[in-house]
Design a protein around this motif. Sequence first.
Motif, short mmCIF file in Angstrom:
data_model
loop_
_atom_site.label_atom_id
_atom_site.label_comp_id
_atom_site.label_asym_id
_atom_site.label_seq_id
_atom_site.Cartn_x
_atom_site.Cartn_y
_atom_site.Cartn_z
N LEU A 171 0.83 -1.21 0.00
CA LEU A 171 0.00 0.00 0.00
C LEU A 171 0.86 1.25 0.00
O LEU A 171 0.51 2.26 -0.62
CB LEU A 171 -0.92 0.00 1.22
N GLU A 172 1.99 1.19 0.71
CA GLU A 172 2.88 2.35 0.78
C GLU A 172 3.43 2.69 -0.61
O GLU A 172 3.44 3.86 -1.02
CB GLU A 172 4.03 2.07 1.75
N ARG A 173 3.87 1.68 -1.34
CA ARG A 173 4.37 1.94 -2.69
C ARG A 173 3.25 2.36 -3.62
O ARG A 173 3.43 3.22 -4.49
CB ARG A 173 5.09 0.70 -3.22
N TYR A 174 2.07 1.78 -3.44
CA TYR A 174 0.93 2.18 -4.27
C TYR A 174 0.60 3.66 -4.07
O TYR A 174 0.33 4.38 -5.05
CB TYR A 174 -0.28 1.31 -3.93
N ALA A 175 0.67 4.15 -2.84
CA ALA A 175 0.44 5.57 -2.58
C ALA A 175 1.47 6.42 -3.33
O ALA A 175 1.13 7.49 -3.88
CB ALA A 175 0.50 5.85 -1.08
N GLU A 176 2.71 5.95 -3.36
CA GLU A 176 3.75 6.68 -4.10
C GLU A 176 3.49 6.65 -5.60
O GLU A 176 3.79 7.62 -6.31
CB GLU A 176 5.12 6.08 -3.79
N VAL A 177 2.95 5.54 -6.09
CA VAL A 177 2.63 5.43 -7.51
C VAL A 177 1.53 6.42 -7.90
O VAL A 177 1.64 7.12 -8.93
CB VAL A 177 2.20 3.99 -7.85
N ILE A 178 0.49 6.50 -7.09
CA ILE A 178 -0.58 7.47 -7.38
C ILE A 178 -0.03 8.88 -7.36
O ILE A 178 -0.36 9.72 -8.21
CB ILE A 178 -1.75 7.32 -6.38
N ASP A 179 0.82 9.18 -6.38
CA ASP A 179 1.43 10.50 -6.29
C ASP A 179 2.26 10.80 -7.54
O ASP A 179 2.22 11.92 -8.07
CB ASP A 179 2.31 10.58 -5.03
N ALA A 180 3.01 9.80 -8.01
CA ALA A 180 3.82 9.98 -9.22
C ALA A 180 2.93 10.27 -10.43
O ALA A 180 3.27 11.11 -11.29
CB ALA A 180 4.67 8.74 -9.48
N TYR A 181 1.80 9.60 -10.50
CA TYR A 181 0.85 9.83 -11.59
C TYR A 181 0.27 11.24 -11.54
O TYR A 181 0.26 11.97 -12.54
CB TYR A 181 -0.27 8.79 -11.52
N LEU A 182 -0.18 11.64 -10.36
CA LEU A 182 -0.77 12.98 -10.22
C LEU A 182 0.26 14.07 -10.52
O LEU A 182 -0.05 15.08 -11.15
CB LEU A 182 -1.36 13.15 -8.82
N ALA A 183 1.50 13.86 -10.07
CA ALA A 183 2.56 14.84 -10.34
C ALA A 183 2.80 14.95 -11.85
O ALA A 183 3.01 16.06 -12.38
CB ALA A 183 3.84 14.43 -9.62
N GLY A 184 2.77 13.81 -12.54
CA GLY A 184 2.94 13.84 -13.98
C GLY A 184 1.81 14.58 -14.68
O GLY A 184 2.04 15.35 -15.62
N LEU A 185 0.59 14.35 -14.21
CA LEU A 185 -0.55 15.07 -14.78
C LEU A 185 -0.43 16.58 -14.55
O LEU A 185 -0.75 17.37 -15.45
CB LEU A 185 -1.85 14.57 -14.15
N GLU A 186 0.03 16.96 -13.38
CA GLU A 186 0.19 18.39 -13.08
C GLU A 186 1.22 19.02 -14.02
O GLU A 186 1.03 20.14 -14.52
CB GLU A 186 0.59 18.57 -11.62
N GLN A 187 2.31 18.29 -14.29
CA GLN A 187 3.32 18.80 -15.21
C GLN A 187 2.79 18.83 -16.65
O GLN A 187 3.07 19.77 -17.41
CB GLN A 187 4.58 17.94 -15.13
#
Length: 370
Positions: A171-187
Amino acid sequence: MTTPTAALSAAGVSIWLDDLSRTRIHSGNLAELIATRNVVGVTTNPTIFANSMTNPDDTSYDAETEELAKRGATPEEAIMEATTRDVRDALDVFRPVWEASGHVDGRVSIEVSPDLAHDTEGTIAQAADLWAKVDRPNLLVKIPATKAGLPAITASIAAGISVNVTLIFSLERYAEVIDAYLAGLEQAKAAGIDLSTIRSVASFFVSRVDTETDKRLDAIGTPEATALRSKAGLANARLAYELYEQVFAGDRAAALLAAGANKQRPLWASTGVKDPNLPDTLYVTELVAPDVVNTMPEKTLEATFDHGVVTGDTVTGAYEQSRAVFADLAAVGVDFDDVTQVLEDEGVAKFIDSWHGLLGQVRAGLDAHK
C-alpha cells in the motif's frame, strides 16, 4: 444467456488477457476472445514474449529473424522489432474496443527492459522510444514501481505517455505510484498537454502475496497462523482499492479531473491461483469492484467463463475485515513490509532472468541465420 465474463464486465471489471503471441493475433484467436470472453485488453511482460518467441512450434518469427540477422541486428534490436510489431498489431485488433469504450479499454501494454528497473533516466528514454515506435494511442508503456521507476512514471505521464505501472505489492508503494501519476498530470497540464489523452493503470499483484505470506505462516505453524492462509492477497488488494477511492476523491485529484484528466485505475495482476486447494477463480470473483481491470492468464479466463460466480461488488464492503487480517498477521509474527519488499525484489529479478534468457535465445537464433 449471460456468461460469467459478461457479468463480470457488467459489474465494472475490465477483463484483460495476460498473454500475447503472434499466432494468437493472426489466427483470429485474439479477436475471438474479444467477441466471446469479453476481453478488452492485453498485458505482456518479458516472460510472455520469451515463451512466444522461443516456442519451437511457432514458426511465425523465423522469416523476421532471418531478415534481422542479415541486417546485423543485435538481440536487443531484434526483440524490439518483433515485440513492437506484435503489440502494434494487437493494438489494431483492439482499436474498435478502444473507440467503443471511449478510449478507456482496448489497451495493450509493452514493458521497458527489466535491466532498467533501477535506472530512472534509462527508463524515461526507453518509454519515449517505445511510445514513438509503436505509435498507437491505445498503447500503455509498462514501468515497474521501483524507487527508480517512480520519477520515470512522473516524467512519462508529463510527456503525454500512457503508462501501466507494474510490480506493486504494498500500500505504501501504491500511494507513491498514485502520487507519481498525479505529479505527472500536473506537469502535463502546465505544459498544455490534453490530459484526456493520458491513461494509466496501477498493477497491484495478488496471488504472489499469498504465496510468500503463506510460506511464512506455514513456518510459524500455529493454528492461528494456519487460519490466516490465503487471506493476505485479497485483503491487500481490497485496501488498495480503498486507497484509490480516497485519493481520487481528494482535492488534488479533483482539480486534475476537472481539467479533463482520467483516474488511474487499479489493475489486479498475478490472478492465476497457485494453490490447488483454492478455487481457481478466487482472485477474480473476490475482487469485483467498479472501474478496475483484472488481467488473467488464459487458464483463469477460461475457468471464469466456465464456472465463475459473479455476485457484484466484493471489495468495498470488506475494508474493516481486511484491516483485521493484517492485525492478525502482525500478531502471529508476519512482517508484511518484509513480505512486500521480498516480492518486489524477486519480481524484478524474475523479469531480468526472463529477459536475459530471451536475449540468449534470440542471439542463438540470429547466429543460426547468419
